[in-house]
Write an enzyme that holds these catalytic residues in place. Structure first.
Site, PDB file in Angstrom:
ATOM      1  N   HIS A  58      -6.915  -6.265   0.288  1.00  0.00           N
ATOM      2  CA  HIS A  58      -5.884  -5.230   0.292  1.00  0.00           C
ATOM      3  C   HIS A  58      -4.744  -5.587   1.236  1.00  0.00           C
ATOM      4  O   HIS A  58      -3.583  -5.377   0.926  1.00  0.00           O
ATOM      5  CB  HIS A  58      -6.500  -3.889   0.700  1.00  0.00           C
ATOM      6  CG  HIS A  58      -5.543  -2.738   0.607  1.00  0.00           C
ATOM      7  ND1 HIS A  58      -5.083  -2.265  -0.603  1.00  0.00           N
ATOM      8  CD2 HIS A  58      -4.940  -1.978   1.568  1.00  0.00           C
ATOM      9  CE1 HIS A  58      -4.255  -1.257  -0.395  1.00  0.00           C
ATOM     10  NE2 HIS A  58      -4.136  -1.071   0.918  1.00  0.00           N
ATOM     11  N   ASP A  96      -9.224  -6.850  -3.940  1.00  0.00           N
ATOM     12  CA  ASP A  96      -8.775  -5.685  -3.182  1.00  0.00           C
ATOM     13  C   ASP A  96      -9.890  -4.637  -3.157  1.00  0.00           C
ATOM     14  O   ASP A  96     -10.259  -4.101  -4.206  1.00  0.00           O
ATOM     15  CB  ASP A  96      -7.515  -5.102  -3.814  1.00  0.00           C
ATOM     16  CG  ASP A  96      -6.845  -4.035  -2.957  1.00  0.00           C
ATOM     17  OD1 ASP A  96      -7.555  -3.303  -2.249  1.00  0.00           O
ATOM     18  OD2 ASP A  96      -5.608  -3.948  -3.000  1.00  0.00           O
ATOM     19  N   SER A 106       0.843  -1.196   0.000  1.00  0.00           N
ATOM     20  CA  SER A 106       0.000   0.000   0.000  1.00  0.00           C
ATOM     21  C   SER A 106       0.885   1.257   0.000  1.00  0.00           C
ATOM     22  O   SER A 106       1.697   1.433  -0.909  1.00  0.00           O
ATOM     23  CB  SER A 106      -0.958  -0.049   1.192  1.00  0.00           C
ATOM     24  OG  SER A 106      -2.005   0.886   1.040  1.00  0.00           O
TER      25      SER A 106
END
Length: 296
Positions: A275, A247, A105
């Site tokens: 995610h 995700d 991320s």
């Protein structure tokens, strides 16, 4: 658990918590965690697998998280370049010239920045659950939260389930809300290990110097300076993009766009992965295998 070395390093005036596993003489893997999340979110099983494969592995708390120092963002705002400088300070603090960079991320966005602007420090790049660092998702997010459709040609906004969670949890901080956030980020396909998530949340709350400071990552992530717009086509490090088919924050088109922009990048879309994969039983081992193969 592999033998570890817990220490603090300096990044300017800030003190950053780090933990190193494995042989200090082995090739280094630097793990960079995502928005508002402590370095301990990298699971011990992953660190053991990487260390056992002949690598030294370092995880750390980004500024404003865990045991690292916090910043008054109003007085001293920072941007992605500053978070990247912290990552290189971790390498410097451990006497490492270059490392295999693995980020998830926001951590993967930091990894992209390093691969573009500090190429000599990056042996390989593994970017997980990420969007291209030059993509500014704010407008798409604003439309999604207003119930409006995405525009043609833009990368997709978060899923409706993620939007509903954010709207329903606003103003309700606490451990239960945090656990539910991890549940949503896990996606709707694979099982969610709630006991593991609760243990992680409790540990994170216990070791945080200032829980509220972690929200500064969102503010830093919204800053788009020219360095973030630098083309990813200049990346020369071998790159692996790992993305989940489920995700909810960055739907798969984000990973596809990221891989397309980095010359020679390999894209691995993991079926059912959300995610954040580490509360879905079985995914940690799969990701460890991918990293070991890519950094060989």
């Amino acid at each position: 658990m592999s033998t570890c070395d817990e220490t603090f390093v300096r990044s300017g005036r800030l003190r950053l918590w780090t933990e190193r596993f494995g042989d200090p003489a082995a090739p280094a893997v630097l793990l960079i965690m995502g928005t508002s999340t402590q370095g301990i979110a990298w699971p011990d099983d992953l660190l053991d697998a990487l260390a056992d494969s002949g690598r030294q592995v370092i995880r750390f708390d980004n500024r404003d998280t865990g045991r690292s120092d916090c910043v008054d963002f109003t007085a001293e705002p920072y941007a992605l370049a500053d978070l990247a400088a912290d990552a290189t300070a971790v390498l410097d603090g451990h006497g490492i010239a270059a490392a295999h960079i693995v980020g998830i991320s926001l951590g993967a966005t930091i990894g992209q920045w390093l691969a573009v602007h500090r190429a000599s420090r990056v042996l390989t790049l593994t970017a997980m659950s990420a969007s291209p660092m030059g993509n500014q998702p704010g407008p798409a997010w604003a439309r999604a939260f207003a119930g409006q459709p995405a525009l043609d040609g833009e990368l997709p906004p978060p899923t409706a389930s993620f939007v509903r969670h954010v709207l329903s949890s606003a103003g309700a901080p606490g451990a239960d809300t945090d656990v539910q956030t991890w549940r949503v980020l896990n996606g709707d396909v694979l099982p969610f290990d709630e006991p593991a998530a609760r243990t992680f949340v409790a540990r994170s709350h216990a070791r945080a110097g200032n829980l509220a400071a972690a929200l500064n990552h969102d503010l830093a992530g919204r800053r788009f300076d020219d360095d973030r717009r630098a083309p990813l086509s200049t990346i020369t490090a071998p790159a692996l993009v790992v993305h989940g088919s489920a995700d909810p924050l960055f739907p798969p088109a984000h990973g596809e766009a990221l891989a397309a922009q980095i010359p020679g990048a390999r894209l691995e879309v993991l079926p059912g992965m959300g995610h954040h994969p580490f509360f879905a039983p079985g995914l940690t081992g799969r990701i460890a295998d991918l990293i070991i193969h890519h950094t060989a």
